[in-house]
Design an enzyme around this catalytic site. Structure first.
Site, PDB file in Angstrom:
ATOM      1  N   SER A 144      44.679 -37.044  44.290  1.00  0.00           N
ATOM      2  CA  SER A 144      45.825 -36.150  44.462  1.00  0.00           C
ATOM      3  C   SER A 144      46.980 -36.959  45.048  1.00  0.00           C
ATOM      4  O   SER A 144      46.791 -38.081  45.529  1.00  0.00           O
ATOM      5  CB  SER A 144      45.438 -35.019  45.417  1.00  0.00           C
ATOM      6  N   TYR A 157      41.807 -30.983  52.711  1.00  0.00           N
ATOM      7  CA  TYR A 157      42.045 -31.419  51.331  1.00  0.00           C
ATOM      8  C   TYR A 157      42.652 -32.818  51.322  1.00  0.00           C
ATOM      9  O   TYR A 157      42.236 -33.693  50.557  1.00  0.00           O
ATOM     10  CB  TYR A 157      42.982 -30.422  50.649  1.00  0.00           C
TER      11      TYR A 157
END
Length: 253
Positions: A144, A157
């Site tokens: 990400s 995350y």
């Protein structure tokens, strides 16, 4: 010879019944790969598989929870028994949890870490055990923008995706000598169900478009080309890298 051709190769894509995983799996199938779709909802998984079969692709399903180590091991033992060799693994399964760090419980933290990071280690380990004797294989981990940059309220995350970058390098340090290439893809802000609340928020939508040089959100299918490249013989001397597919966001201040 088309060096991007995946004909004759089998690809396991975790979390592939919808979203980014489905887009990546579809791209691999279009390049010739046989698919093994994965998810925990067997009904949805089979419906997705049938949609792909209707398009002429070769697809099977493997419904198991990537956070359940015993289930992962059992799935690979089943692959062994039925003669399925996983040539390409895409560690895509992931979840998001938005909450300030001071309000975050340890079980919530652990759930995100288990799904987004530990599962990539466990599934990757089981795949590598079979790839090493064959002296070939491709592992693609999905990172990400938060593999590099942090945002408030998504700490677990962010930490997990940062870990994906270093897991990719660690896998490379140990497995590249066995003919396995391990790389990662870092998607930017994509139009997915996971991001629906952000897409529907006018302020956040404007921020993404203003912050991204391409001035738009990404489309899931725009990950397919990078995935095919990393899964193919075109990338046989590429390992330990993370390629950002983000419209240029990570390149600018």
């Amino acid at each position: 010879m088309n060096i991007f051709d995946l004909t004759g190769r089998t690809a396991l894509v975790t979390g592939s019944s919808r979203g980014l995983g489905l887009a990546i799996a579809t791209g691999l199938a279009e390049a010739g790969a046989t698919l093994v779709l994965n998810g925990v909802d067997a009904t949805r998984l089979e419906a997705t598989a049938q949609d792909l079969r209707d398009k002429g692709f070769s697809v099977r399903v493997a419904a198991f929870d990537v956070t359940d180590e015993a289930a992962v091991v059992a799935a690979f033992e089943t692959f062994d028994k039925d003669g399925t060799a996983i040539d390409i693994l895409v560690n895509n399964a992931g979840i998001q949890l938005r909450k300030p760090l001071v309000d975050l419980s340890t079980p919530e933290w652990q759930r995100v870490m288990d799904t987004n990071l530990t599962s990539a280690f466990v599934v990757g380990r089981e795949a590598a055990k079979r790839m090493i004797p064959r002296k070939n294989g491709k592992i693609i981990n999905i990172g990400s923008l938060t593999s590099e940059l942090a945002r408030a309220t998504v700490a677990p995350y962010t930490v997990a995706k940062g870990g994906i970058k270093m897991l990719t390098r660690s896998m490379t340090a140990e497995w590249a000598e066995h003919g396995i290439q391990i790389n990662a893809i870092g998607p930017g802000y994509m139009i997915t169900d996971m991001n629906k609340a952000l897409i529907d928020n006018p302020q956040f939508d404007a921020w993404v478009k203003g912050r991204t040089p391409a001035k738009r959100w990404g489309k899931p299918e725009e990950l397919a080309g990078t995935a095919v490249y990393l899964a193919s013989s075109a990338s046989n001397y590429v390992s330990g890298q993370m390629i950002y597919v983000d419209g240029g966001m990570i390149s600018v201040l």
